[in-house]
Design a protein around this motif. Structure first.
Motif, PDB file in Angstrom:
ATOM      1  N   LYS A   1      -2.558  16.320  31.562  1.00 42.53           N
ATOM      2  CA  LYS A   1      -1.262  17.194  31.769  1.00 42.53           C
ATOM      3  C   LYS A   1      -0.471  16.763  32.717  1.00 42.53           C
ATOM      4  CE  LYS A   1       0.939  20.935  30.714  1.00 42.53           C
ATOM      5  NZ  LYS A   1       1.538  21.058  29.472  1.00 42.53           N
ATOM      6  N   LEU A   2      -0.970  16.569  33.861  1.00 39.53           N
ATOM      7  CA  LEU A   2      -0.343  15.890  35.020  1.00 39.53           C
ATOM      8  C   LEU A   2       0.423  14.526  34.557  1.00 39.53           C
ATOM      9  CD1 LEU A   2      -2.625  16.385  38.033  1.00 39.53           C
ATOM     10  CD2 LEU A   2      -0.321  17.490  37.554  1.00 39.53           C
ATOM     11  N   LYS A   3      -0.177  13.737  34.117  1.00 41.02           N
ATOM     12  CA  LYS A   3       0.447  12.649  33.259  1.00 41.02           C
ATOM     13  C   LYS A   3       1.737  12.767  32.547  1.00 41.02           C
ATOM     14  CE  LYS A   3      -0.447   7.876  31.053  1.00 41.02           C
ATOM     15  NZ  LYS A   3      -1.465   7.359  30.445  1.00 41.02           N
ATOM     16  N   GLU A   4       1.231  13.658  31.450  1.00 38.66           N
ATOM     17  CA  GLU A   4       2.453  14.142  30.638  1.00 38.66           C
ATOM     18  C   GLU A   4       3.560  14.931  31.316  1.00 38.66           C
ATOM     19  OE1 GLU A   4       2.595  18.325  28.022  1.00 38.66           O
ATOM     20  OE2 GLU A   4       0.792  16.909  27.396  1.00 38.66           O
ATOM     21  N   LEU A   5       3.517  15.492  32.541  1.00 35.80           N
ATOM     22  CA  LEU A   5       4.731  15.879  33.325  1.00 35.80           C
ATOM     23  C   LEU A   5       5.017  14.922  34.231  1.00 35.80           C
ATOM     24  CD1 LEU A   5       2.788  19.542  34.116  1.00 35.80           C
ATOM     25  CD2 LEU A   5       4.918  18.993  32.375  1.00 35.80           C
ATOM     26  N   GLY A   6       4.863  13.619  34.112  1.00 38.48           N
ATOM     27  CA  GLY A   6       5.349  12.606  34.742  1.00 38.48           C
ATOM     28  C   GLY A   6       4.579  12.401  36.283  1.00 38.48           C
ATOM     29  N   TYR A   7       3.551  12.812  36.537  1.00 32.90           N
ATOM     30  CA  TYR A   7       2.874  12.385  37.693  1.00 32.90           C
ATOM     31  C   TYR A   7       2.803  10.722  37.813  1.00 32.90           C
ATOM     32  CZ  TYR A   7      -0.277  12.217  41.812  1.00 32.90           C
ATOM     33  OH  TYR A   7      -0.911  12.402  42.977  1.00 32.90           O
ATOM     34  N   PRO A   8       3.253  10.235  39.140  1.00 34.49           N
ATOM     35  CA  PRO A   8       3.166   8.580  38.969  1.00 34.49           C
ATOM     36  C   PRO A   8       1.804   8.256  38.600  1.00 34.49           C
ATOM     37  CG  PRO A   8       4.167   9.719  40.954  1.00 34.49           C
ATOM     38  CD  PRO A   8       3.490  10.708  40.100  1.00 34.49           C
ATOM     39  N   GLN A   9       1.736   6.976  37.912  1.00 35.35           N
ATOM     40  CA  GLN A   9       0.540   6.240  37.170  1.00 35.35           C
ATOM     41  C   GLN A   9       0.609   4.875  37.640  1.00 35.35           C
ATOM     42  OE1 GLN A   9      -1.802   8.044  34.943  1.00 35.35           O
ATOM     43  NE2 GLN A   9      -0.615   9.633  35.957  1.00 35.35           N
ATOM     44  N   ASN A  10       1.219   4.609  39.006  1.00 32.43           N
ATOM     45  CA  ASN A  10       1.213   3.280  39.422  1.00 32.43           C
ATOM     46  C   ASN A  10       0.658   3.059  40.642  1.00 32.43           C
ATOM     47  OD1 ASN A  10       3.243   4.467  40.774  1.00 32.43           O
ATOM     48  ND2 ASN A  10       4.990   3.010  40.704  1.00 32.43           N
ATOM     49  N   THR A  11      -0.329   3.387  41.188  1.00 32.63           N
ATOM     50  CA  THR A  11      -0.702   3.377  42.394  1.00 32.63           C
ATOM     51  C   THR A  11      -2.387   3.037  42.103  1.00 32.63           C
ATOM     52  OG1 THR A  11      -1.320   5.685  42.691  1.00 32.63           O
ATOM     53  CG2 THR A  11       0.762   4.996  43.331  1.00 32.63           C
ATOM     54  N   GLY A  12      -3.138   2.503  43.279  1.00 38.98           N
ATOM     55  CA  GLY A  12      -4.490   2.331  43.410  1.00 38.98           C
ATOM     56  C   GLY A  12      -4.911   3.696  43.247  1.00 38.98           C
ATOM     57  N   GLY A  13      -6.400   3.695  43.458  1.00 33.47           N
ATOM     58  CA  GLY A  13      -7.062   4.812  43.613  1.00 33.47           C
ATOM     59  C   GLY A  13      -7.971   5.268  42.420  1.00 33.47           C
ATOM     60  N   TRP A  14      -8.243   6.346  42.285  1.00 31.08           N
ATOM     61  CA  TRP A  14      -9.042   6.968  40.945  1.00 31.08           C
ATOM     62  C   TRP A  14      -8.406   7.094  39.796  1.00 31.08           C
ATOM     63  CZ3 TRP A  14     -14.178   6.478  41.420  1.00 31.08           C
ATOM     64  CH2 TRP A  14     -14.795   6.459  42.711  1.00 31.08           C
ATOM     65  N   TYR A  15      -9.114   6.734  38.546  1.00 30.62           N
ATOM     66  CA  TYR A  15      -8.427   6.827  37.376  1.00 30.62           C
ATOM     67  C   TYR A  15      -9.645   7.246  36.342  1.00 30.62           C
ATOM     68  CZ  TYR A  15      -3.855   4.623  38.329  1.00 30.62           C
ATOM     69  OH  TYR A  15      -2.687   4.289  38.840  1.00 30.62           O
ATOM     70  N   TRP A  16      -8.972   7.991  35.281  1.00 34.01           N
ATOM     71  CA  TRP A  16      -9.957   7.973  34.089  1.00 34.01           C
ATOM     72  C   TRP A  16      -9.709   6.837  33.336  1.00 34.01           C
ATOM     73  CZ3 TRP A  16     -13.849  11.586  33.842  1.00 34.01           C
ATOM     74  CH2 TRP A  16     -13.576  12.687  34.786  1.00 34.01           C
ATOM     75  N   VAL A  17     -10.578   6.110  32.851  1.00 39.27           N
ATOM     76  CA  VAL A  17     -10.479   4.837  32.121  1.00 39.27           C
ATOM     77  C   VAL A  17     -11.236   5.101  30.919  1.00 39.27           C
ATOM     78  CG1 VAL A  17     -10.851   2.551  31.880  1.00 39.27           C
ATOM     79  CG2 VAL A  17     -10.094   3.366  34.076  1.00 39.27           C
ATOM     80  N   PHE A  18     -10.731   4.850  29.766  1.00 39.24           N
ATOM     81  CA  PHE A  18     -11.649   4.870  28.313  1.00 39.24           C
ATOM     82  C   PHE A  18     -12.213   3.453  28.061  1.00 39.24           C
ATOM     83  CE2 PHE A  18     -11.831   4.583  23.603  1.00 39.24           C
ATOM     84  CZ  PHE A  18     -12.650   6.014  23.460  1.00 39.24           C
ATOM     85  N   LEU A  19     -13.624   3.883  28.026  1.00 40.43           N
ATOM     86  CA  LEU A  19     -14.248   2.625  27.479  1.00 40.43           C
ATOM     87  C   LEU A  19     -14.647   2.583  26.174  1.00 40.43           C
ATOM     88  CD1 LEU A  19     -17.098   2.762  30.540  1.00 40.43           C
ATOM     89  CD2 LEU A  19     -14.965   1.451  30.575  1.00 40.43           C
ATOM     90  N   GLU A  20     -14.059   1.441  25.750  1.00 37.91           N
ATOM     91  CA  GLU A  20     -14.345   1.410  24.140  1.00 37.91           C
ATOM     92  C   GLU A  20     -15.731   1.378  23.975  1.00 37.91           C
ATOM     93  OE1 GLU A  20     -11.672   0.093  21.585  1.00 37.91           O
ATOM     94  OE2 GLU A  20     -10.034   0.394  22.929  1.00 37.91           O
ATOM     95  N   ASP A  21     -16.236   0.466  24.631  1.00 41.10           N
ATOM     96  CA  ASP A  21     -17.983   0.065  23.914  1.00 41.10           C
ATOM     97  C   ASP A  21     -18.685   1.346  24.352  1.00 41.10           C
ATOM     98  OD1 ASP A  21     -17.645   0.142  26.854  1.00 41.10           O
ATOM     99  OD2 ASP A  21     -19.509  -1.203  27.148  1.00 41.10           O
ATOM    100  N   LYS A  22     -18.323   2.400  25.133  1.00 39.28           N
ATOM    101  CA  LYS A  22     -19.276   3.536  25.070  1.00 39.28           C
ATOM    102  C   LYS A  22     -18.171   4.734  24.376  1.00 39.28           C
ATOM    103  CE  LYS A  22     -21.166   2.886  29.467  1.00 39.28           C
ATOM    104  NZ  LYS A  22     -22.672   3.052  29.208  1.00 39.28           N
ATOM    105  N   ASN A  23     -17.232   4.707  24.055  1.00 41.37           N
ATOM    106  CA  ASN A  23     -16.362   5.498  23.242  1.00 41.37           C
ATOM    107  C   ASN A  23     -16.147   6.754  24.101  1.00 41.37           C
ATOM    108  OD1 ASN A  23     -14.608   6.360  21.189  1.00 41.37           O
ATOM    109  ND2 ASN A  23     -16.222   7.400  20.185  1.00 41.37           N
ATOM    110  N   GLU A  24     -16.141   6.682  25.369  1.00 36.09           N
ATOM    111  CA  GLU A  24     -15.667   7.748  26.405  1.00 36.09           C
ATOM    112  C   GLU A  24     -14.782   7.406  27.555  1.00 36.09           C
ATOM    113  OE1 GLU A  24     -19.515   9.188  28.435  1.00 36.09           O
ATOM    114  OE2 GLU A  24     -20.136   6.891  28.812  1.00 36.09           O
ATOM    115  N   TRP A  25     -14.410   8.590  28.071  1.00 37.92           N
ATOM    116  CA  TRP A  25     -13.818   8.556  29.247  1.00 37.92           C
ATOM    117  C   TRP A  25     -14.616   8.619  30.525  1.00 37.92           C
ATOM    118  CZ3 TRP A  25      -8.395   7.804  29.655  1.00 37.92           C
ATOM    119  CH2 TRP A  25      -7.519   7.905  28.422  1.00 37.92           C
TER     120      TRP A  25
END
Length: 157
Positions: free
Chosen positions: A16-40
């Motif tokens: 929701k924060l991403k959808e509202l424009g929260y900056p996505q261009n910095t280091g730090g923590w991220y939710w990442v989708f792992l294709e081999d596990k099919n999960e975030w």
């Protein structure tokens, strides 16, 4: 012991924060989708680039596996910034206060007496309470993001 899952909001709130424009261009923590596990999964960004098509490197640690590095093309859109409690607080206007009640959880409150506006959120984690407050502030015109920059203390027009 540092537990990132307590320091960053849930995946749904981060989306929701991403959808509202929260900056996505910095280091730090991220939710990442792992294709081999099919999960975030929650990962730490160790190398990022502000260019649109660069590869970002993440450190992924699952207690059941050896720590490993993964690489994601930024343009694949399989990453969502997971801001920490501190990062979320940087966007709050001075009318926001947050505290912990050991029986009820974490509370974030906004109170503006001049405009006769008040809003509060109780959550199990401080990160989720702060994320919900920031979402409310953005949706109600008190905080906005433009060109990866944040502006706060706007009055709703």
């Amino acid at each position: 012991m540092f537990k990132p899952e307590l320091e960053v909001p849930s995946l749904e709130l981060c989306k929701k924060l991403k959808e509202l424009g929260y900056p996505q261009n910095t280091g730090g923590w991220y939710w990442v989708f792992l294709e081999d596990k099919n999960e975030w999964v929650l990962c730490y960004c160790v190398k990022y680039s502000k260019l649109e098509d660069e590869i970002w490197s993440f450190w992924y640690n699952n207690l059941n596996e050896k720590p490993r590095y993964i690489h994601v093309w930024k343009s694949q859109r399989r990453t969502i910034k997971a801001p920490t409690v501190r990062e979320l607080g940087e966007f709050f206007p001075s009318e926001v206060t947050c505290f912990r009640d050991f029986k009820r959880g974490f509370l974030c409150e906004y109170e503006n007496r001049q405009e006769n506006v008040a809003q509060s959120f109780w959550e199990d984690t401080e990160a989720n309470a702060r994320a919900k407050m920031l979402i409310w502030l953005i949706e109600n015109g008190y905080v906005r993001f433009e060109n990866e920059r944040m502006y706060k203390n706007f009055k709703k027009s």
